[in-house]
Write a protein that holds these residues in place. Sequence first.
Motif, short mmCIF file in Angstrom:
data_model
loop_
_atom_site.label_atom_id
_atom_site.label_comp_id
_atom_site.label_asym_id
_atom_site.label_seq_id
_atom_site.Cartn_x
_atom_site.Cartn_y
_atom_site.Cartn_z
N LYS A 288 43.05 18.75 7.98
CA LYS A 288 44.24 19.57 8.07
C LYS A 288 43.93 21.04 8.29
N ASN A 289 42.87 21.52 7.70
CA ASN A 289 42.50 22.94 7.81
C ASN A 289 41.56 23.22 8.98
N HIS A 290 41.09 22.18 9.62
CA HIS A 290 40.18 22.33 10.76
C HIS A 290 40.65 21.35 11.84
N ASP A 291 41.65 21.76 12.58
CA ASP A 291 42.28 20.87 13.55
C ASP A 291 41.94 21.32 14.97
N PRO A 292 41.19 20.52 15.72
CA PRO A 292 40.84 20.93 17.10
C PRO A 292 42.05 21.02 18.02
N LEU A 293 43.17 20.39 17.64
CA LEU A 293 44.36 20.43 18.48
C LEU A 293 44.97 21.83 18.54
N LEU A 294 44.51 22.73 17.67
CA LEU A 294 44.98 24.11 17.73
C LEU A 294 44.64 24.76 19.06
N MET A 295 43.54 24.29 19.68
CA MET A 295 43.14 24.87 20.97
C MET A 295 42.81 23.85 22.04
N PHE A 296 42.61 22.59 21.66
CA PHE A 296 42.17 21.59 22.62
C PHE A 296 43.09 20.37 22.60
N SER A 297 43.31 19.78 23.78
CA SER A 297 44.11 18.56 23.90
C SER A 297 43.16 17.36 23.95
N ARG A 298 43.35 16.43 23.01
CA ARG A 298 42.40 15.32 22.88
C ARG A 298 43.15 14.03 22.53
N PHE A 299 42.67 12.91 23.11
CA PHE A 299 43.26 11.61 22.85
C PHE A 299 42.14 10.62 22.54
N ASP A 300 42.39 9.74 21.61
CA ASP A 300 41.39 8.75 21.22
C ASP A 300 41.20 7.75 22.36
N PRO A 301 40.02 7.72 22.98
CA PRO A 301 39.82 6.81 24.12
C PRO A 301 39.86 5.34 23.73
N ASP A 302 39.73 5.03 22.45
CA ASP A 302 39.84 3.64 22.02
C ASP A 302 41.30 3.19 21.95
N GLU A 303 42.22 4.15 21.96
CA GLU A 303 43.63 3.82 21.84
C GLU A 303 44.44 4.13 23.10
N LEU A 304 44.04 5.20 23.81
CA LEU A 304 44.87 5.69 24.91
C LEU A 304 44.03 6.02 26.13
N ARG A 305 44.70 5.98 27.27
CA ARG A 305 44.12 6.47 28.52
C ARG A 305 45.23 7.11 29.33
N LEU A 306 44.85 8.01 30.23
CA LEU A 306 45.84 8.63 31.11
C LEU A 306 46.41 7.59 32.09
N ALA A 307 47.70 7.69 32.35
CA ALA A 307 48.33 6.87 33.38
C ALA A 307 48.11 7.60 34.70
N GLY A 308 47.10 7.19 35.42
CA GLY A 308 46.71 7.92 36.63
C GLY A 308 45.68 8.98 36.29
N ASP A 309 45.54 9.94 37.18
CA ASP A 309 44.55 10.99 36.96
C ASP A 309 45.14 12.38 37.05
N VAL A 310 46.47 12.49 36.87
CA VAL A 310 47.14 13.78 37.01
C VAL A 310 47.77 14.19 35.69
N VAL A 311 47.54 15.45 35.30
CA VAL A 311 48.25 16.11 34.22
C VAL A 311 49.08 17.21 34.86
N LYS A 312 50.36 17.26 34.57
CA LYS A 312 51.22 18.28 35.17
C LYS A 312 51.13 19.59 34.39
#
Length: 381
Positions: free
Chosen positions: A231-255
């Motif tokens: 909670k006090n050290h959250d990388p989401l404060l500056m970085f966007s990250r997704f667990d590759p074991d659970e999720l993948r991008l639909a395609g290869d584009v981020v808007k």
Amino acid sequence: MAGRSPEEPEDGSSISDDELQAFLQESERGAAADVPKEPSARARMVSERLRQQDARGELPPGWRAGPGLGEMDRRAARKRRLWVVLGVPVVIALAVVAMRPSLLPGDPFGAGEPEAVSESPLAPETAAPTGAPDSVDPDTPTIDRPFAGSPALRWADGAAGIVVPEATPVGSLSKAQVEQALTQTRKLLVDANLDPATLRGERPETALAVLEPRQTDLLELLNTALSKPDKNHDPLLMFSRFDPDELRLAGDVVKTRGRMTFKAGENASVVVHADYTFVYPLVQTGEGATEVSRTIVRRVLDVELSDPAKYVVTPGKITVLKYDQNIGNSACDVYDGFLHPQFSTGETEGATPTGPTTDPYDRSQDLAEDSEESCGVVSRT
């Protein structure tokens, strides 16, 4: 250039709209008759123009109905007459469409490409919008069309949406130094929010490398967050990250949509202000998963590059003065270092949202100072 007759069509065709309509009506009336009738003077005039155009090669091949009456025997007359009665209006209409397809209602052949027009990219953002984007016709996103039903459909793809403004000298800093500050800021944004390795949860080396190494408190926080998130050290404060074991991008584009500006700072410096929203379409990694869910992340950064001739700084490195974020459609109070969008086919993760309902696409307002302290509901994704 000779003047155009008032009855001559504007598109350069030798047949005016009125003449064309009259000729088609004459042909249709002829189809209802059991015996041929003498064509009207207007029909004869249009027929003569069509004949002349055909002689000059201006009409598409095969526009005519066929040979004249005298060229076929009586046994074929009934069949030929049916072809003429039914065929003349059809083939003439096809010839007209070939010359002037805009006459067809509804654009059935897609010549006008209305869908492409409606999905044409927006111009780059140069100032804060006056309000949220207009609502979009509800449409379920798919793997093939992951941004269906989203305002982001018309946003730029990935790094193309991060446009660096033209640099100018600021205070004691040269144009080249200001340009360096802008370039480093862009590198930070791209690697932190768009790089595939970062999105998979890997260490964002490029983003970390542009930061002032003397900013030890921030670097210590980020390094701990990337290795042991809590909670006090959250990388989401500056970085966007997704667990590759659970999720993948639909395609290869981020808007991506946003803007970057700069101004003189207080420490013989240039301060760069960056405000960008990123839309991530995601699919679960389970076998046969096809549902697409979108997470929307808005990041607002203020970074500074000081004159190394006047301050003890690392040349070319940027100092982060402020970083805010607003995350839409991710589980509340989950601190494993990853974003967790909600899927209709999955169980709800995290705590129940307690914050207000907001539109994650609304870029017209500044982020609330306590935005990271509350977890609310998004009005759309």
